[in-house]
Design a protein around this motif. Structure first.
Motif, PDB file in Angstrom:
ATOM      1  N   ALA A 191      73.578  33.740  52.896  1.00  0.00           N
ATOM      2  CA  ALA A 191      73.658  32.764  52.112  1.00  0.00           C
ATOM      3  C   ALA A 191      75.847  31.989  52.682  1.00  0.00           C
ATOM      4  N   ALA A 192      75.888  33.481  52.680  1.00  0.00           N
ATOM      5  CA  ALA A 192      77.523  33.062  53.302  1.00  0.00           C
ATOM      6  C   ALA A 192      77.393  33.171  54.487  1.00  0.00           C
ATOM      7  N   VAL A 193      76.300  33.421  55.555  1.00  0.00           N
ATOM      8  CA  VAL A 193      76.201  33.327  57.102  1.00  0.00           C
ATOM      9  C   VAL A 193      75.296  31.488  57.124  1.00  0.00           C
TER      10      VAL A 193
ATOM     11  N   ALA B 282      65.306  43.124  49.898  1.00  0.00           N
ATOM     12  CA  ALA B 282      67.084  43.206  51.374  1.00  0.00           C
ATOM     13  C   ALA B 282      66.846  41.848  50.666  1.00  0.00           C
ATOM     14  N   ALA B 283      65.690  40.855  50.190  1.00  0.00           N
ATOM     15  CA  ALA B 283      66.508  39.126  49.572  1.00  0.00           C
ATOM     16  C   ALA B 283      67.740  39.795  47.781  1.00  0.00           C
ATOM     17  N   VAL B 284      67.240  39.911  47.603  1.00  0.00           N
ATOM     18  CA  VAL B 284      68.505  40.705  46.542  1.00  0.00           C
ATOM     19  C   VAL B 284      69.422  41.227  46.693  1.00  0.00           C
ATOM     20  N   VAL B 285      69.550  42.070  47.966  1.00  0.00           N
ATOM     21  CA  VAL B 285      70.803  42.769  48.316  1.00  0.00           C
ATOM     22  C   VAL B 285      71.397  41.914  49.134  1.00  0.00           C
ATOM     23  N   GLY B 286      70.571  41.330  49.891  1.00  0.00           N
ATOM     24  CA  GLY B 286      71.452  40.021  51.346  1.00  0.00           C
ATOM     25  C   GLY B 286      71.399  39.361  50.855  1.00  0.00           C
ATOM     26  N   VAL B 287      70.674  38.138  49.911  1.00  0.00           N
ATOM     27  CA  VAL B 287      70.379  36.914  50.294  1.00  0.00           C
ATOM     28  C   VAL B 287      71.685  36.911  49.706  1.00  0.00           C
ATOM     29  N   LEU B 288      73.163  37.118  49.492  1.00  0.00           N
ATOM     30  CA  LEU B 288      73.943  36.315  49.537  1.00  0.00           C
ATOM     31  C   LEU B 288      75.208  36.601  50.471  1.00  0.00           C
TER      32      LEU B 288
ATOM     33  N   LEU C   8      86.870  32.781  45.422  1.00  0.00           N
ATOM     34  CA  LEU C   8      87.981  34.107  44.978  1.00  0.00           C
ATOM     35  C   LEU C   8      87.918  33.886  43.516  1.00  0.00           C
ATOM     36  N   LEU C   9      88.473  35.901  43.326  1.00  0.00           N
ATOM     37  CA  LEU C   9      88.552  36.296  42.595  1.00  0.00           C
ATOM     38  C   LEU C   9      90.239  36.815  42.048  1.00  0.00           C
ATOM     39  N   ASN C  10      90.870  36.013  41.552  1.00  0.00           N
ATOM     40  CA  ASN C  10      91.829  36.286  41.711  1.00  0.00           C
ATOM     41  C   ASN C  10      93.081  36.309  43.174  1.00  0.00           C
ATOM     42  N   GLY C  11      92.164  34.192  43.863  1.00  0.00           N
ATOM     43  CA  GLY C  11      93.174  34.553  45.198  1.00  0.00           C
ATOM     44  C   GLY C  11      92.153  35.388  45.984  1.00  0.00           C
ATOM     45  N   GLU C  12      91.991  36.056  45.577  1.00  0.00           N
ATOM     46  CA  GLU C  12      91.385  37.796  46.626  1.00  0.00           C
ATOM     47  C   GLU C  12      89.691  37.342  46.549  1.00  0.00           C
ATOM     48  N   SER C  13      88.964  36.874  48.100  1.00  0.00           N
ATOM     49  CA  SER C  13      87.280  36.939  48.442  1.00  0.00           C
ATOM     50  C   SER C  13      86.715  37.659  47.747  1.00  0.00           C
ATOM     51  N   VAL C  14      86.260  37.461  47.366  1.00  0.00           N
ATOM     52  CA  VAL C  14      84.437  38.341  46.920  1.00  0.00           C
ATOM     53  C   VAL C  14      83.096  37.901  47.273  1.00  0.00           C
ATOM     54  N   PHE C  15      83.427  36.732  48.171  1.00  0.00           N
ATOM     55  CA  PHE C  15      81.770  36.323  48.893  1.00  0.00           C
ATOM     56  C   PHE C  15      81.943  36.271  50.224  1.00  0.00           C
ATOM     57  N   PRO C  16      81.020  36.834  50.656  1.00  0.00           N
ATOM     58  CA  PRO C  16      79.886  37.427  50.635  1.00  0.00           C
ATOM     59  C   PRO C  16      80.334  39.062  50.172  1.00  0.00           C
ATOM     60  N   GLN C  17      81.477  39.026  50.036  1.00  0.00           N
ATOM     61  CA  GLN C  17      82.183  41.166  50.730  1.00  0.00           C
ATOM     62  C   GLN C  17      83.769  40.778  49.811  1.00  0.00           C
TER      63      GLN C  17
ATOM     64  N   GLU D 172      81.807  46.418  49.863  1.00  0.00           N
ATOM     65  CA  GLU D 172      81.842  45.812  49.447  1.00  0.00           C
ATOM     66  C   GLU D 172      80.730  44.261  49.645  1.00  0.00           C
ATOM     67  N   ARG D 173      79.654  44.697  49.021  1.00  0.00           N
ATOM     68  CA  ARG D 173      78.669  43.863  49.686  1.00  0.00           C
ATOM     69  C   ARG D 173      78.589  42.752  48.027  1.00  0.00           C
ATOM     70  N   ILE D 174      79.105  41.728  47.465  1.00  0.00           N
ATOM     71  CA  ILE D 174      78.970  40.901  46.588  1.00  0.00           C
ATOM     72  C   ILE D 174      77.198  40.819  45.309  1.00  0.00           C
ATOM     73  N   THR D 175      77.504  41.642  44.503  1.00  0.00           N
ATOM     74  CA  THR D 175      75.359  41.725  43.705  1.00  0.00           C
ATOM     75  C   THR D 175      76.756  41.823  41.955  1.00  0.00           C
ATOM     76  N   VAL D 176      75.762  41.548  41.389  1.00  0.00           N
ATOM     77  CA  VAL D 176      75.778  41.773  40.356  1.00  0.00           C
ATOM     78  C   VAL D 176      76.783  43.028  39.312  1.00  0.00           C
ATOM     79  N   PRO D 177      75.634  44.383  39.939  1.00  0.00           N
ATOM     80  CA  PRO D 177      77.248  45.220  39.091  1.00  0.00           C
ATOM     81  C   PRO D 177      78.200  45.427  39.980  1.00  0.00           C
ATOM     82  N   ASN D 178      78.597  45.221  41.286  1.00  0.00           N
ATOM     83  CA  ASN D 178      79.022  45.116  41.781  1.00  0.00           C
ATOM     84  C   ASN D 178      80.597  43.793  41.048  1.00  0.00           C
ATOM     85  N   PHE D 179      80.175  42.541  41.091  1.00  0.00           N
ATOM     86  CA  PHE D 179      80.941  41.466  40.497  1.00  0.00           C
ATOM     87  C   PHE D 179      81.349  42.038  39.135  1.00  0.00           C
TER      88      PHE D 179
END
Length: 282
Positions: free
Chosen positions: A46-48, A37-43, A234-243, A247-254
């Motif tokens: 953190a966003a909250v 849960a920490a690996v997947v959900g910490v971000l 923001l990636l090219n102006g689009e929010s990517v945090f926390p998702q 899709e939630r932000i993770t290393v593979p997703n990013f």
């Protein structure tokens, strides 16, 4: 001792051993779940925290550094009002915009989880990063650690060492309620972890708050920008945090999001070299 009593004791010992093994297995499963849960959900968590911090910062408190003297921007800044510290190739196919506060725990969670990935993508010309500095924790918690740390990071930018010092600050972030970064000697001590950063010029820049007014201007831009909290990513102006989307932000997703954004585009190669010394900005 009768054979029957021995049997009863042996059975009791076996039951106790089985119970211990069961408890160990249950504890192991619990720890695995917590770690996962920490690996997947910490971000996301953190966003909250970041959103709460930003909302608390809208209470109308005076921006730190608003009476900080002449506005001197650090070397090499770009973008609107010269408030972005650029890292990476100017012609990279994607731009990652990051608003951060060095006292912000959510920012440290983001940096510690994605640091290596961001560095890899920047080194290979996949993304250019534009860092923007904010001081919302000073406003929320009191103190001046956000301001002083941001000024010190801007001083490091003057000599082309923003990235390693930025990373050192997040790797050594004090608890949110501990205003340790308000102590310039602590900031200079941490600068000793970056080869060649601690010079008389850097010390003077940190101790005199050379870029405090520029930091205050950056924080004002954050406050008026309608952002939900730090970090804002923001990636090219689009929010990517926390998702990004669903899709939630993770290393593979990013990595996947950057690859999708860069499909068919060449990596960047044009890397500017900031000239030492701060420039004036109105």
């Amino acid at each position: 001792m009768s054979e029957k009593n021995q049997e009863r004791k042996r059975a009791a010992r076996e039951r106790l051993q089985q119970q211990r093994e069961s408890d160990k297995a249950r504890e192991k499963r619990r720890r695995v779940l917590i770690v996962s849960a920490a690996v997947v959900g910490v971000l996301g968590l953190a966003a909250v925290v970041g959103v709460i911090a930003a909302n608390a910062g809208k209470a109308g408190k005076k921006d730190s550094g608003s009476d900080a003297g002449p506005l001197l921007a650090p070397a090499g800044v770009q973008g609107k009002d010269q408030l972005a510290i650029p890292v990476g190739a100017n012609d990279a196919p994607s731009t990652l915009t990051v608003w951060e506060d060095f006292r912000c725990p959510a920012c440290a969670s983001f940096e510690n989880a994605l640091r290596d990935t961001i560095h890899e993508l920047e080194r290979t010309g996949q993304v250019k990063i534009e860092y923007h500095l904010a001081t919302i924790i000073d406003g929320n918690m009191g103190g001046s650690g956000s301001l002083h740390a941001a000024n010190a990071a801007a001083c490091a930018q003057d000599v082309g060492k923003f990235v390693p010092y930025h990373d050192v600050l997040y790797q050594n972030q004090p608890p949110e309620t501990d205003d340790a970064f308000a102590d310039n000697s602590r900031l200079i001590e941490l600068a000793g972890k970056v080869d060649g950063l601690v010079t008389p010029e850097f010390r003077s820049c940190v101790e005199e708050g050379k870029h405090n007014a520029w930091v205050a201007k950056s924080n004002a831009a954050f406050r008026s920008g309608g952002f939900r909290g730090t970090p804002t990513v923001l990636l090219n102006g689009e929010s990517v945090f926390p998702q990004k989307g669903s899709e939630r932000i993770t290393v593979p997703n990013f990595k996947k999001w950057v690859a999708e954004a860069n499909k068919g585009k060449k990596p960047g190669t044009q890397r500017p070299t900031p000239s030492p010394g701060g420039s004036a900005s109105s």
